[in-house]
Design a protein around this motif. Structure first.
Motif, PDB file in Angstrom:
ATOM      1  N   ALA A  89       0.937  -1.289   0.043  1.00 10.18           N
ATOM      2  CA  ALA A  89      -0.056   0.092  -0.010  1.00 10.18           C
ATOM      3  C   ALA A  89       0.893   1.265   0.043  1.00 10.18           C
ATOM      4  CB  ALA A  89      -0.834  -0.078   1.208  1.00 10.18           C
ATOM      5  N   GLU A  90       0.300   2.271  -0.943  1.00  6.32           N
ATOM      6  CA  GLU A  90       1.076   3.424  -0.568  1.00  6.32           C
ATOM      7  C   GLU A  90       0.035   4.804  -0.466  1.00  6.32           C
ATOM      8  OE1 GLU A  90       4.388   2.386  -4.288  1.00  6.32           O
ATOM      9  OE2 GLU A  90       2.807   3.759  -4.710  1.00  6.32           O
ATOM     10  N   LEU A  91       0.612   5.591   0.359  1.00  3.61           N
ATOM     11  CA  LEU A  91       0.210   6.707   0.888  1.00  3.61           C
ATOM     12  C   LEU A  91       0.618   8.058   0.112  1.00  3.61           C
ATOM     13  CD1 LEU A  91      -2.616   7.754   2.358  1.00  3.61           C
ATOM     14  CD2 LEU A  91      -0.883   8.236   4.368  1.00  3.61           C
ATOM     15  N   THR A  92      -0.121   8.771  -0.545  1.00  2.00           N
ATOM     16  CA  THR A  92       0.741   9.906  -1.284  1.00  2.00           C
ATOM     17  C   THR A  92      -0.060  11.279  -0.943  1.00  2.00           C
ATOM     18  OG1 THR A  92       1.381  10.714  -3.662  1.00  2.00           O
ATOM     19  CG2 THR A  92      -0.427   9.162  -3.309  1.00  2.00           C
ATOM     20  N   PRO A 290      10.142   9.272  -3.517  1.00  2.00           N
ATOM     21  CA  PRO A 290      10.368   9.446  -1.977  1.00  2.00           C
ATOM     22  C   PRO A 290       8.999  10.106  -1.207  1.00  2.00           C
ATOM     23  CG  PRO A 290      11.239  11.201  -3.412  1.00  2.00           C
ATOM     24  CD  PRO A 290      10.787   9.927  -4.089  1.00  2.00           C
ATOM     25  N   GLN A 291       8.016  10.559  -2.093  1.00  2.00           N
ATOM     26  CA  GLN A 291       6.834  11.124  -1.506  1.00  2.00           C
ATOM     27  C   GLN A 291       5.747  10.292  -0.912  1.00  2.00           C
ATOM     28  OE1 GLN A 291       7.382  10.967  -4.475  1.00  2.00           O
ATOM     29  NE2 GLN A 291       5.714  10.822  -5.826  1.00  2.00           N
ATOM     30  N   ARG A 292       5.963   8.862  -1.212  1.00  2.00           N
ATOM     31  CA  ARG A 292       5.062   7.774  -0.820  1.00  2.00           C
ATOM     32  C   ARG A 292       5.604   7.208   0.283  1.00  2.00           C
ATOM     33  NH1 ARG A 292       5.234   8.181  -6.226  1.00  2.00           N
ATOM     34  NH2 ARG A 292       3.231   8.160  -7.348  1.00  2.00           N
ATOM     35  N   GLU A 293       4.548   6.798   1.331  1.00  2.00           N
ATOM     36  CA  GLU A 293       4.601   5.994   2.598  1.00  2.00           C
ATOM     37  C   GLU A 293       4.138   4.437   2.115  1.00  2.00           C
ATOM     38  OE1 GLU A 293       2.900   7.872   5.948  1.00  2.00           O
ATOM     39  OE2 GLU A 293       3.209   9.854   5.088  1.00  2.00           O
ATOM     40  N   ARG A 294       4.780   3.606   2.448  1.00  2.00           N
ATOM     41  CA  ARG A 294       4.313   2.406   1.969  1.00  2.00           C
ATOM     42  C   ARG A 294       4.133   1.226   3.297  1.00  2.00           C
ATOM     43  NH1 ARG A 294       8.499   3.346  -1.637  1.00  2.00           N
ATOM     44  NH2 ARG A 294       7.913   3.403  -3.695  1.00  2.00           N
TER      45      ARG A 294
END
Length: 299
Positions: A89-92, A290-294
């Motif tokens: 999962a990625e939060l952007t 780099p802007q994504r949280e996985r």
């Protein structure tokens, strides 16, 4: 002949989710597609989504923790649908169109849902991606039929769009119907030539996917709305070229819209340049984002 299927096997399926009440239904579709291809599923959520930076701290606006919670629910749903599926999962921080467009450059398939509150069409994000996605785009329009053929809008030349249709039919164990626009059906002139063009467009893929039963259908311009609407209600999947100046995409955009009160089968739109020639990362971890949280890992 280049094989889109080879690239699909190397790249994940990406699905975009939002905070709408029905937004997680699209995860089931994406999980099934990832499982059928044997690739991971990546769930992407854009936070704060439709809320701009100045709205982040206003009452009633989701905070970042809610974004993570939505992704956790999506990952759980995907694993419930396909227990052994690898899910990430990625939060952007990007807007939904920007986030999903970027994701499409490293995916074999992008899956989104139409906006149930759009009133017409698919909603702005799906409509934008329908013209700009770098990989094939599947739009979930309310239902996922288990029966019916895969219907492909075929041009008069061999194309990867028809190939993607055959691959989808093979995975689903269904037949394929190739539909081609015949310029002058009223006079009867040119039918043989039109059928010959359609046969030539289908033949290479029919040979490669000999296990898929297929048939050809010629239609006139006056029959386009009826044919597309009928396919939306009775087909398993409708496949068309993306951004083509032909008869399908705009009609599909208004077929099965929320305002009609009816659901419709998914649509698969294939970019004209697919498969891409340049080298692509095999997984999202290899992409520089780099802007994504996985979050999430193999269950």
């Amino acid at each position: 002949m280049d094989s889109a299927v080879t690239i699909e096997k190397d790249l994940p399926v990406v699905v975009g989710v939002d905070g709408m009440p029905t937004g997680l239904r699209v995860v089931d579709v994406a999980a099934a597609e990832a499982a059928s291809r044997g690739v991971p599923l990546v769930v992407v959520h854009a936070w704060p989504g439709r809320y701009g930076p100045s709205h982040r701290r206003r009452p009633g606006v989701p905070d970042r923790a809610q974004g993570h919670h939505l992704l956790e629910l999506a990952v759980i749903r995907a694993r419930n649908a396909v227990p052994d599926l690898e899910v990430r999962a990625e939060l952007t921080d990007e807007s939904p169109p920007e986030a999903l467009l970027a994701a499409s450059t490293r995916a074999g398939l992008l899956v989104v849902g139409h906006r149930a509150d759009a009133g017409h069409g698919w909603g702005p994000t799906a409509a934008y991606l329908a013209h700009h996605s770098a990989c094939p785009l599947m739009v979930h329009r309310g239902t996922t039929p288990r029966r019916g053929p895969v219907v492909v809008a075929a041009s008069g030349v061999p194309s990867v769009t028809v190939g993607c249709g055959f691959a989808a039919a093979a995975r689903a164990g269904s037949a394929l119907v190739a539909v081609h626009l015949w310029d002058d059906p009223e006079s009867g002139r040119g039918r043989a030539a039109a059928d010959e063009r359609l046969a030539g467009a289908v033949a290479p893929w029919s040979s490669a996917w000999s296990q898929v039963p297929s048939r050809r259908l010629l239609i006139g311009a006056v029959d386009v709305p009826y044919t597309v609407d009928r396919a939306a209600q009775r087909a398993r999947l409708v496949v068309a070229g993306m951004g083509h100046k032909g008869w399908v995409v705009e009609v599909l955009y208004h077929t099965g819209a929320a305002g009609s009160g009816r659901t419709a089968c998914p649509v698969l739109l294939v970019p004209p340049a697919w498969p891409r020639r340049r080298a692509l990362p095999r997984t999202t971890e290899e992409a520089d984002a780099p802007q994504r949280e996985r979050v999430g890992h193999r269950g």
